[in-house]
Each structure stands twice: as structure tokens, then as C-alpha cells.
Design a protein around this motif. Sequence first.
Motif, PDB file in Angstrom:
ATOM      1  N   THR A 161      48.554  -7.629  29.814  1.00 38.25           N
ATOM      2  CA  THR A 161      47.791  -7.014  30.899  1.00 38.25           C
ATOM      3  C   THR A 161      46.343  -7.477  30.889  1.00 38.25           C
ATOM      4  OG1 THR A 161      47.337  -5.046  29.557  1.00 38.25           O
ATOM      5  CG2 THR A 161      49.301  -5.006  30.926  1.00 38.25           C
ATOM      6  N   ILE A 162      45.755  -7.643  29.701  1.00 38.89           N
ATOM      7  CA  ILE A 162      44.376  -8.148  29.631  1.00 38.89           C
ATOM      8  C   ILE A 162      44.311  -9.582  30.153  1.00 38.89           C
ATOM      9  CG2 ILE A 162      42.529  -8.783  28.026  1.00 38.89           C
ATOM     10  CD1 ILE A 162      43.367  -6.306  26.379  1.00 38.89           C
ATOM     11  N   ALA A 163      45.387 -10.331  29.978  1.00 37.68           N
ATOM     12  CA  ALA A 163      45.438 -11.675  30.561  1.00 37.68           C
ATOM     13  C   ALA A 163      45.233 -11.630  32.063  1.00 37.68           C
ATOM     14  CB  ALA A 163      46.771 -12.352  30.234  1.00 37.68           C
ATOM     15  N   ASN A 164      45.710 -10.560  32.687  1.00 34.38           N
ATOM     16  CA  ASN A 164      45.559 -10.429  34.131  1.00 34.38           C
ATOM     17  C   ASN A 164      44.157 -10.017  34.544  1.00 34.38           C
ATOM     18  OD1 ASN A 164      48.334 -10.753  35.604  1.00 34.38           O
ATOM     19  ND2 ASN A 164      48.763  -9.742  33.677  1.00 34.38           N
ATOM     20  N   VAL A 165      43.348  -9.550  33.580  1.00 29.57           N
ATOM     21  CA  VAL A 165      41.951  -9.236  33.864  1.00 29.57           C
ATOM     22  C   VAL A 165      41.068 -10.447  33.612  1.00 29.57           C
ATOM     23  CG1 VAL A 165      40.002  -7.732  33.291  1.00 29.57           C
ATOM     24  CG2 VAL A 165      42.334  -6.834  33.207  1.00 29.57           C
ATOM     25  N   ILE A 166      41.320 -11.151  32.519  1.00 29.27           N
ATOM     26  CA  ILE A 166      40.436 -12.236  32.085  1.00 29.27           C
ATOM     27  C   ILE A 166      41.107 -13.602  32.239  1.00 29.27           C
ATOM     28  CG2 ILE A 166      39.134 -13.180  30.133  1.00 29.27           C
ATOM     29  CD1 ILE A 166      39.051 -10.304  29.016  1.00 29.27           C
ATOM     30  N   GLY A 167      42.277 -13.749  31.627  1.00 30.21           N
ATOM     31  CA  GLY A 167      42.905 -15.062  31.543  1.00 30.21           C
ATOM     32  C   GLY A 167      43.352 -15.614  32.878  1.00 30.21           C
ATOM     33  N   VAL A 168      44.136 -14.840  33.618  1.00 33.70           N
ATOM     34  CA  VAL A 168      44.697 -15.358  34.867  1.00 33.70           C
ATOM     35  C   VAL A 168      43.610 -15.656  35.896  1.00 33.70           C
ATOM     36  CG1 VAL A 168      46.227 -14.825  36.805  1.00 33.70           C
ATOM     37  CG2 VAL A 168      46.939 -14.267  34.464  1.00 33.70           C
TER      38      VAL A 168
END
Length: 425
Positions: A161-168
Motif C-alpha cells: 500500500t505504501i508503494a501506491n503512495v510513494i513508489g507507483v
Amino acid sequence: MPASSDGSATLSPARIRYALLALALGGFGIGSTEFVAMGLLPDLAQDLLPALYASSPDAANAQAGWLITAYALGVVVGAPTIAAAAARWPRKQLLLALLAAFTLSTIASALLPTFGLVLAARFVAALPHGAYFGIASLVAADLMGPGKRARGVALVLGGLTIANVIGVPSITWLGQTSGWRVAYLVVAAIFTATFVAVAALVPLQDGNPQATMRSELRAFGRVQVWFALGIGAVGFGGLFAVYTYVAPLVMEVTGLGAGAVPLVLVVIGVGMTIGNFIGGALADRSVRRSMYGFFVVMLLALTGLALSAESVPGLLIGVFFVGAASSALSPTIQTRLMDVSHDSQSIAAALNHSALNVGNALGAFLGGLAIAGGLGYVAPVWIGLGLSGLGLLLTVATFLVDRVRRGNRVELPYGTAAIRVVAAE
């Protein structure tokens, strides 16, 4: 303090935190590789399908959606196969093997020249997805200790989910400015870093020495396992029908430029991150009430998004709550699967991700059909609403079966003990 599963060492709280962070970093890489294609869909279509894109951008975007469907199908195939076959393997070694496979297949996705080859590479890249999350969730649950299973699952999924805030969003921006192939090479670098972190920080844990392919596959003989899989497969179609086509939704319906797509992805990611941790905490209290509540929020969010996507506030509020509700359901459904699978824990932990990626494939496929049929970019949102509604109906059905079985339970007093007769699974 919690001990490793083989009882060889007692771990400090700091060591546990570092191990959980290493596992979550893997979720960050998986979230990046799975979702970055959605923000870069027009770029993928234009580069890999240039002739079709020149004649019909809508048709090219719809066909590029197959890359997302192929990844989802790879998860569906790989999760139960790897989890069942490797249940005896030491868990840390299995995680490292899966991370090596992620790294190599993501590099291949970035370098292969044609749409067909990239499509095949995305399928292969997805094979370790469910097994990684399944095994990592078991490791996290063991590290967290009794009574905190859902929170352990949520911590591992927190990386996704953090990937969807920062990574993606950041990798999407990089892909828009430097090319989608560069974006996938960055994802491969994340998997390499995760390999190093898991090797250094995650303690050794034995696999299940009694597990066999046959014993793990017994999970498929249980009706409630199929209900849980159906809930994930159908209900999560609501998220992916929206998420797959979020870039054209933002640009064509709301009328924003391509630069707004990463910002919208941040909003979705924040919703997913908040929802994931709320879902983990509430599922430890009541799986049933959590599933009902989050599906209702999902239905309301999809309806609001479909009716107000032309406005910026309507778009942002809608995608935030779609992300939050769907992500809250993930640890809830995974805990339900672990409850109803009994001794088939490895495959049950992985099957959740097979189910969610059936939803991924289904939402992407049906949304693509609607767009290719000329129904516009809001049509996938309505399709998602229907899929999530079916997910809620399956949730009602699975808990009705539980109630019927409790009603068929007979207590026969015998001295100070009791003989319990329960309807067979």
C-alpha cells in the motif's frame, strides 16, 4: 520475547521490527511492479502497439490492459503451485528464491522488444507474487505472536500500500519522463535491495516438515475456502476495474493532464495504506463485521465515483475511498482464509493473492471490453460496482453457512464432558 519457529533464538523487538521492514520492502517492490503499468498504460500502448495507437488510442489502451491481465493470471497460477510445492522449504530460503525470480523477470519486462514478449514476461514476473506474500505473512504472524495475525499480515501488505503512495506515483512520473522501460529497471533495483535486506535481517524459519502437496491441496476440498476465494476474486474486481484505467479516467473524463495521474495515484495509495492498517486492526476483533462494513463502504465509494468523476473533488474523494475500502478487505479476507483452511496454512496464505488477482484480471478484462465497445471510461467504474456487489452477496452467503453449521451442532452431555457433533466441512 518471540522466538524463531525453530526455537533456536529469541529475537529482540528491534530485530523483529527490522525483519518486518525487510518483508514489507518486498511488498513495496511487488506493489510497484503490479500497479505501475496502470499509470503508464497509454505509454505502454503507444510504444508497444504504435500502429494500433495511431489509428485508435482507445483500442490500443484496451489491448495494453492485457499486460495487467497477464500479470494477474500469473499470480493466480503461481500462488497455489509454488506455495503447495514448497511448503516444506525453509521460509527464508524460499523468500530469497522468489525475490531472485522477481528481479530477473522484471529486468526481462524492461528489455524485451515486442508486446507479445513483454506480455509473456509480465506473466512470468507474477508467478512468485502470491507465494511471496503468503510465506512472508506466515513469517510475520510468527514474529508478531498470538492474537496479532491480521496485524502481521497488514504489516507485510503495508509495503504494497505504501508503494501506491510513494513508489507507483514516483515511478509513474519517471516512466512518463524517461520511458516506461526505465521505470521497470527501477522496480528491478527495488527487488535487488529487498533480496539483500531479507538475507541480512529475516531470521531462519523452518517450513512445515509434515506438509505435502496433497495435504496443502486439501484446502480446495473445503466449501468455505471457495467462498473466501470467491469473495476476493469477485469483490476485488471493483478496485481493479477502476485502477487499471485510472490514467484515461483522469485525462479523458475529469479533463486533467497526464501530470495529474501520479497525484491521483498518490491519493489512491494513501487510501490503500490507511485502509490496510484499519482492516488489520478491525479483523483481529471481528472478521465478519469487518467484511460487511468494508464492502458497504466500497459500494458507496464506487457509486459516488461513477456519478462525480467529471469533477476533481468527486474523482479524488471517490478514488480515495475505493482504495481504502478495498485495501481494508485484503487482510480481512486473508485472515478468513487462514481460519477456514485449517492445516493447509501455506497455500491458504498464498491463495488470497490468487483470488485478488482473479479480481485484477476480471476487472481489467471487463473494463477493457466496455471501453473497446465505446461505453467510455466511466463504464469500468459501473462494472466495478456490480462486481463488488456480488462480493458482498458472497460474504453474506459464507456467514449464513457458518450459522447453519452452528445450528446443526449438537451437544450431548456425558458426565462432566460433552460430545460435540458438528456438520462436516
